[in-house]
Design a protein around this motif. Structure first.
Motif, short mmCIF file in Angstrom:
data_model
loop_
_atom_site.label_atom_id
_atom_site.label_comp_id
_atom_site.label_asym_id
_atom_site.label_seq_id
_atom_site.Cartn_x
_atom_site.Cartn_y
_atom_site.Cartn_z
N ASP A 46 -22.16 1.18 -20.48
CA ASP A 46 -22.10 1.08 -21.94
C ASP A 46 -22.07 -0.37 -22.39
O ASP A 46 -22.80 -0.79 -23.29
N VAL A 47 -21.18 -1.12 -21.76
CA VAL A 47 -20.99 -2.50 -22.18
C VAL A 47 -22.21 -3.33 -21.78
O VAL A 47 -22.67 -4.18 -22.55
N ALA A 48 -22.77 -3.05 -20.61
CA ALA A 48 -23.99 -3.76 -20.20
C ALA A 48 -25.11 -3.47 -21.19
O ALA A 48 -25.88 -4.37 -21.55
N ALA A 49 -25.17 -2.24 -21.67
CA ALA A 49 -26.22 -1.88 -22.64
C ALA A 49 -26.04 -2.65 -23.95
O ALA A 49 -27.01 -3.08 -24.58
N ARG A 92 -18.44 -7.07 -31.73
CA ARG A 92 -19.22 -6.01 -32.33
C ARG A 92 -18.92 -4.64 -31.75
O ARG A 92 -18.55 -4.53 -30.60
N GLU A 93 -19.12 -3.65 -32.56
CA GLU A 93 -19.22 -2.24 -32.15
C GLU A 93 -18.45 -1.86 -30.91
O GLU A 93 -18.86 -0.97 -30.19
N LEU A 94 -17.38 -2.53 -30.60
CA LEU A 94 -16.72 -2.22 -29.34
C LEU A 94 -15.49 -1.36 -29.56
O LEU A 94 -14.72 -1.59 -30.49
N SER A 95 -15.32 -0.39 -28.69
CA SER A 95 -14.08 0.37 -28.69
C SER A 95 -13.02 -0.51 -28.03
O SER A 95 -13.35 -1.49 -27.35
N GLU A 100 -11.44 -4.57 -23.94
CA GLU A 100 -10.60 -4.98 -22.80
C GLU A 100 -11.44 -5.23 -21.57
O GLU A 100 -11.23 -6.19 -20.84
N GLU A 101 -12.43 -4.36 -21.37
CA GLU A 101 -13.29 -4.49 -20.21
C GLU A 101 -14.04 -5.83 -20.24
O GLU A 101 -14.14 -6.54 -19.24
N LEU A 102 -14.53 -6.18 -21.41
CA LEU A 102 -15.26 -7.44 -21.55
C LEU A 102 -14.34 -8.63 -21.29
O LEU A 102 -14.70 -9.57 -20.58
N GLU A 103 -13.16 -8.57 -21.89
CA GLU A 103 -12.19 -9.65 -21.71
C GLU A 103 -11.92 -9.87 -20.23
O GLU A 103 -11.89 -10.99 -19.74
N ALA A 104 -11.70 -8.75 -19.53
CA ALA A 104 -11.33 -8.84 -18.12
C ALA A 104 -12.54 -9.05 -17.22
O ALA A 104 -12.45 -9.71 -16.19
N GLY A 105 -13.68 -8.49 -17.61
CA GLY A 105 -14.84 -8.46 -16.72
C GLY A 105 -15.71 -9.70 -16.80
O GLY A 105 -16.44 -10.01 -15.86
N LEU A 106 -15.66 -10.40 -17.92
CA LEU A 106 -16.52 -11.58 -18.04
C LEU A 106 -15.78 -12.81 -17.52
O LEU A 106 -14.66 -13.09 -17.95
N PRO A 107 -16.37 -13.51 -16.59
CA PRO A 107 -15.73 -14.73 -16.08
C PRO A 107 -15.52 -15.75 -17.20
O PRO A 107 -16.29 -15.78 -18.15
#
Ligand code: HEC
Length: 172
Positions: A46-49, A92-95, A100-107
């Motif tokens: 989802d987030v990659a999309a 944007r448009e994020l649940s 949280e996933e982006l915060e944690a997953g993006l270096p």
């Protein structure tokens, strides 16, 4: 995302942190030797999309910029730059879990590059507001440079051209 993926993403972060530190203290040879990070981003589908959708928007805006710059259409340049500046995927448009996933997953380094990219879009807008064609072209080149730096580091799978060896260029 399972716990396994999270672990890998942590390890990736450490590797990137170390490479970033080397780069900061000016060890260009070592930094270049660091592995390109095509698998450094571990995002759910989802987030990659969402990221890909943002990228396609940015690509369209960049193409529109070429014509606006060539035409000296300062208002259009300002408008398009503002659109790029504001298109920050994390806003944007994020649940809540996606955020949280982006915060944690993006270096962190990715976030720095992203921040820099949006800042360059802002500078391009300012150059257009000042109606300074030369500065506009310069800031546009800096914006494009951001695309190549981030893709070379984090989108190696999508853009393998950045990881192919350089060829010596002989001018004719
Ligand atoms: C901070 C990092 C970053 C910056 C800056 C960046 N990109 Fe990307 N871009 C990515 C990543 C990561 C991918 C790969 C996404 C994937 O395949 O999951 C990508 C993919 C893309 C794609 C493919 C999208 C798709 O549908 O597969 C396009 C087009 C693109 N970027 C255009 C641009 C342009 C044009 C710029 C500069 C004006 C730019 N990007 C700046 C990180 C970045």
């Amino acid at each position: 995302m399972g716990p396994k993926t999270t672990g890998r993403s942590c390890a990736g972060k450490i590797v990137i942190g170390v490479a970033g530190a080397l780069w900061l203290i000016g060890a260009p040879g070592l930094a270049r030797a660091a592995p390109p990070g095509p698998d450094a981003l571990h995002l759910s589908r989802d987030v990659a999309a969402l990221l890909q959708a943002e990228m396609r928007e940015i690509a369209g805006a960049s193409q529109a910029l070429v014509l606006a710059i060539a035409s000296g259409d300062w208002e259009a340049i300002e408008h398009i730059s503002e659109r790029i500046r504001a298109s920050y995927v994390m806003e944007r448009e994020l649940s809540a879990p996606q955020r949280e996933e982006l915060e944690a997953g993006l270096p962190d380094h990715f976030k720095t590059l992203d921040g820099e990219f949006h800042l360059r879009a802002e500078k391009l807008g300012s150059a257009a507001a000042a109606r300074d064609a030369e500065l506009v072209v310069f800031q546009f080149s800096r914006l494009l440079e951001s695309c190549t730096v981030c893709h070379g580091r984090y989108a190696g799978d999508r853009f393998p051209g950045f990881s192919s060896p350089r060829r010596e260029h002989h001018g004719h």
